[in-house]
Design an enzyme around this catalytic site. Structure first.
Site, PDB file in Angstrom:
ATOM      1  CG  ASP A  52      -0.322  -0.541   2.770  1.00 23.35           C
ATOM      2  OD1 ASP A  52       0.747  -0.553   2.438  1.00 23.35           O
ATOM      3  OD2 ASP A  52      -0.974  -0.814   3.332  1.00 23.35           O
TER       4      ASP A  52
ATOM      5  CG  ASP B  90      -8.882  -0.983  11.527  1.00 25.17           C
ATOM      6  OD1 ASP B  90      -8.046  -1.752  11.180  1.00 25.17           O
ATOM      7  OD2 ASP B  90      -9.098   0.005  10.987  1.00 25.17           O
TER       8      ASP B  90
ATOM      9  CG  HIS C  14      -6.076  -2.271   8.630  1.00 27.84           C
ATOM     10  ND1 HIS C  14      -6.004  -0.958   9.233  1.00 27.84           N
ATOM     11  CD2 HIS C  14      -4.544  -2.447   8.873  1.00 27.84           C
ATOM     12  CE1 HIS C  14      -4.816  -0.335   9.466  1.00 27.84           C
ATOM     13  NE2 HIS C  14      -4.088  -1.571   9.313  1.00 27.84           N
TER      14      HIS C  14
ATOM     15  CD  GLU D 197      -8.536   1.225   7.836  1.00 30.39           C
ATOM     16  OE1 GLU D 197      -8.649   0.282   8.307  1.00 30.39           O
ATOM     17  OE2 GLU D 197      -7.920   2.197   7.932  1.00 30.39           O
TER      18      GLU D 197
HETATM   19  C1  F6R Z   1       1.322  -1.360   6.207  1.00 28.55           C
HETATM   20  C2  F6R Z   1       0.129  -2.270   6.310  1.00 28.55           C
HETATM   21  C3  F6R Z   1      -0.886  -2.066   7.420  1.00 28.55           C
HETATM   22  C4  F6R Z   1       0.200  -2.384   8.733  1.00 28.55           C
HETATM   23  C5  F6R Z   1      -1.017  -2.453   9.947  1.00 28.55           C
HETATM   24  C6  F6R Z   1      -0.132  -2.683  11.227  1.00 28.55           C
HETATM   25  O1  F6R Z   1       1.832  -1.743   4.748  1.00 28.55           O
HETATM   26  O2  F6R Z   1      -0.215  -2.549   5.117  1.00 28.55           O
HETATM   27  O3  F6R Z   1      -1.822  -3.100   7.419  1.00 28.55           O
HETATM   28  O4  F6R Z   1       0.699  -3.729   8.438  1.00 28.55           O
HETATM   29  O5  F6R Z   1      -1.468  -1.332  10.265  1.00 28.55           O
HETATM   30  O6  F6R Z   1       0.944  -1.690  11.339  1.00 28.55           O
HETATM   31  P1  F6R Z   1       2.013  -2.030  12.645  1.00 28.55           P
HETATM   32  O7  F6R Z   1       2.764  -2.973  12.258  1.00 28.55           O
HETATM   33  O8  F6R Z   1       2.952  -0.743  12.356  1.00 28.55           O
HETATM   34  O9  F6R Z   1       1.331  -2.066  13.710  1.00 28.55           O
END
Ligand code: F6R
Length: 259
Positions: free
Chosen positions: A65, A134, A136, A141
């Site tokens: 992303d 959440d 995702h 989301e």
């Molecule tokens: C980032 C991504 C997100 C993160 C998620 C967890 O490329 O795709 O899904 O993996 O927000 O973030 P952290 O690892 O910072 O807790």
């Protein structure tokens, strides 16, 4: 789905083992890269193994992303994050790491082009994933279509608050929109390896592994994947109903069986 509950260092080694095993068997591989905190220890471990001879020279990599609209030189632009945290520390060929273009004039066209690039590369062999509080994965989301492909999404308030730590603590600095691989895009990868640590992830991990498959907890789509591995520390595992069973299963696993 395999669930491994172990200390963070061991989880990173296991994920790195899975990547290394693929590359040793065939150096031309396609990796899927996540950003955020969760995969950082894996990148550290892979960078260390690169020093010992593991090469990424024939690997292509696709990011999950990207934020929309962050300046090309913004340190939190995911393209820059992955360069800093991983790509610059190993020997990828120039142009081998790609991400969705959050600065494109025509964002839907950029999303379609990104899907085409992944397909042209033959699809992703191993996709590293984190999970949001959440539920995702990538930036799919709650409410995301379970059949979604790369597209524009609006980040939830929760995700923007969670990610404010990367933007000097300011939620306002966190972009509102992103381009993200869809859930169907992620599900097309041949092996999914998700890492989660800390109590804040416990409910999302419980839903991912043990909840009903639902767009309200997008990561639950992984229950339908034939080769999904969930690597969690004790805190992230603290709400798992079958934690004892997962621990026993991993303890009894034959040495020869990788992830
Ligand atoms: C980032 C991504 C997100 C993160 C998620 C967890 O490329 O795709 O899904 O993996 O927000 O973030 P952290 O690892 O910072 O807790």
């Amino acid at each position: 789905m395999e669930v491994v509950i172990a200390p963070a260092g061991e989880l990173a080694r296991l994920a790195a083992d899975a990547v290394e095993g693929l590359l040793r068997a065939k150096p031309e591989r396609v990796l899927g890269l996540a950003t955020g905190s969760s995969p950082l220890a894996v990148y550290d471990e892979l960078a260390r193994r690169h020093q010992e001879g593991l090469s990424f020279a024939r690997v292509r990599a696709f990011m999950l992303d990207e934020y929309v609209g962050l300046a090309a030189d913004h340190p939190e632009r995911y393209r820059n994050v992955i360069e800093r945290e991983f790509a610059s520390r190993v020997d990828f060929a120039p142009g081998a790491v790609q991400g969705p273009d959050g600065l494109a004039q025509d964002l839907p066209a950029a999303c379609a082009a990104y899907e085409a690039s992944i397909a042209e590369a033959g699809g992703v062999d191993l996709q590293l994933l984190g999970i949001g509080t959440d539920g995702h994965i990538a930036f799919n989301e709650p409410g995301s279509s379970l059949a979604s492909r790369t597209r524009i999404k609006t980040l939830t308030k929760q995700t923007r608050e969670d990610n404010a730590r990367f933007f000097g603590g300011s939620v306002e600095q966190v972009p509102r929109h992103c381009l993200t691989q869809g859930l169907a895009t992620i599900m097309s990868a041949r092996h999914l390896v998700l890492l989660a640590s800390g109590r804040a992830k416990a409910e999302a991990v419980h839903q991912l592994v043990e909840g009903p498959v639902s767009a309200m907890w997008p990561a639950t789509i992984m229950q339908l994947h034939p080769h999904a591995t969930v690597l969690v520390d004790d805190a992230a595992a603290s709400r798992l109903q079958l934690a004892d069973y997962y621990r026993q299963t991993y303890a009894d696993k034959p040495d020869w069986q990788g992830l």
